[in-house]
Design an enzyme around this catalytic site. Structure first.
Site, PDB file in Angstrom:
ATOM      1  CE  LYS A 168      60.999  31.068 106.025  1.00 24.68           C
ATOM      2  NZ  LYS A 168      60.229  29.805 105.978  1.00 24.68           N
TER       3      LYS A 168
ATOM      4  CB  SER B  29      61.428  28.713 102.272  1.00 31.14           C
ATOM      5  OG  SER B  29      60.608  28.662 103.434  1.00 31.14           O
TER       6      SER B  29
ATOM      7  CB  SER C 272      60.318  25.736 105.082  1.00 30.16           C
ATOM      8  OG  SER C 272      59.631  25.580 103.870  1.00 30.16           O
TER       9      SER C 272
END
Length: 369
Positions: free
Chosen positions: A64, A119, A143
């Protein structure tokens, strides 16, 4: 004649080829590290040839964001190969955004006009589209779990404080997105050293679970509630869980506390009060049930214009505030053609229970993984 052993270089090259073909549309990646990944794969092949045991030899993974390699150190030490950094919200976008890569918005692989969730947007898309089998994530308000639900994959957030996190508020915890629950269990074994065994014994007693559509404060749309409730019923019908009749947890809305803890200069007293009271109510619930089951997200995936007035985090961020581990399982598809999720929440430190239930659901075909 023995079967040909796959080389790490070949497996990684195939993953890079998939990314090259699909990512111009999906935009799941901020950066693709092609040359470095192939070099790393060649090193893995040499180490395997020398007799070094590498349980993840040549497995392509995504991390990520551009600074995600640190969270993947245990995977890389086991022989996995990082192929790129996945998209996260862009500068100036709200925290609850849907993800914005360097080359444009990241799209939901099921419907390009819908968000994949954020996210950990690119991570969920990369896994759902089959570009990589595993991507690391972090979960500060949902997220990992929200994009997992909206892209139809497994998403695990670990117990707050159990693994290292750079978030000083204590709200964010590491997590992972995978195509299968068994792959998530492999990730957990790599990062924690703990082995998860599935509950495959057909006579094993079911796990007690309590269902709540709204946690006592949210106002979710009917369809994601119905999809999650149907998934919970399938778990019960298969004998994996036993739905117990207990009063729903009736939590206080965590929004004011979460926002206060993330706002510099805000008074944390009210936040600590909400955190303590919700913790007490969850302790009471888990005194009589092993799991809490809810929808993962309160709505179907919204469009790229944004979520509007409904926080997609409504059913997830309570467990960032409380620190409980939580996992999102695929729960079926809505009338818009997009996936929905069933959220499983357990006592602190019980990632093994979440994963074993998810693995058994996978083994018995209860959920489409």
């Amino acid at each position: 004649m023995g079967a040909r052993r796959l080389r790490a270089v070949d497996v990684v090259a195939e993953a890079l080829g998939r990314i090259e073909r699909a990512d111009p549309v999906l935009r799941a990646f901020l950066e693709v590290w092609g040359e470095e990944a192939l070099r790393r794969a060649a090193e893995v092949d040499a180490r395997v040839a020398a007799g070094e045991p590498l349980p993840l030899a040549g497995v392509p993974v995504a991390v990520k964001g551009r600074h995600g390699l640190r969270a993947a150190r245990a995977l890389l030490a086991a022989g996995a190969v990082a192929v790129g950094a996945t998209s996260v919200p862009g500068p100036g976008t709200p925290w609850q955004t849907w993800g914005l890569g360097a080359y444009g918005r990241t799209v939901n692989p099921w419907r390009a006009d819908r968000t994949p969730g954020g996210s950990s947007a690119g991570a969920a898309v990369a896994v759902a589209a089959g570009l990589v089998p595993l991507a690391t994530g972090s979960d500060g308000a949902g997220s990992v779990r929200i994009p997992a639900a909206w892209c139809g994959v497994v998403g695990l957030k670990v117990t707050g404080g159990r693994l290292a996190s750079a978030d000083r508020t204590g709200l964010a915890a590491p997590g992972v997105l995978t195509r299968t629950a068994s792959d998530a269990a492999v990730w957990w074994r790599m990062v924690s050293g703990r082995v998860v065994s599935g509950r495959a014994d057909p006579v094993a007693p079911p796990v007690s679970a309590c269902w709540s559509p709204d946690l006592g404060f949210a106002a979710p749309d009917p369809e994601p509630v119905a999809l999650a409730r149907a998934a919970a019923a399938r778990l019960a019908d298969a004998g994996i869980v036993r739905l117990v009749r207990r009063p729903p947890p009736g939590l206080l809305d965590p929004a004011p506390a979460w926002l206060a803890l993330r706002t510099p200069g805000a008074d944390p007293v009210g936040a600590h009060r909400i955190r303590a009271e919700n913790g007490r109510r969850l302790d009471d619930l888990f005194s009589g049930a092993d799991l809490l089951l809810t929808p993962t997200a309160p709505t179907a995936p919204h469009g790229h214009e944004g979520p509007g007035d409904v926080y997609s985090t409504a059913l997830t961020w309570a467990f960032n505030l409380s620190g409980h581990p939580a996992l999102s399982l695929p729960a079926g598809f809505g009338t818009d053609g997009c996936p929905a999720g069933l959220q499983l929440v357990a006592r602190h430190g019980r990632e093994d229970l979440l994963l074993s239930v998810a693995m058994e659901a996978e083994l018995r075909g209860v959920v489409a993984l």
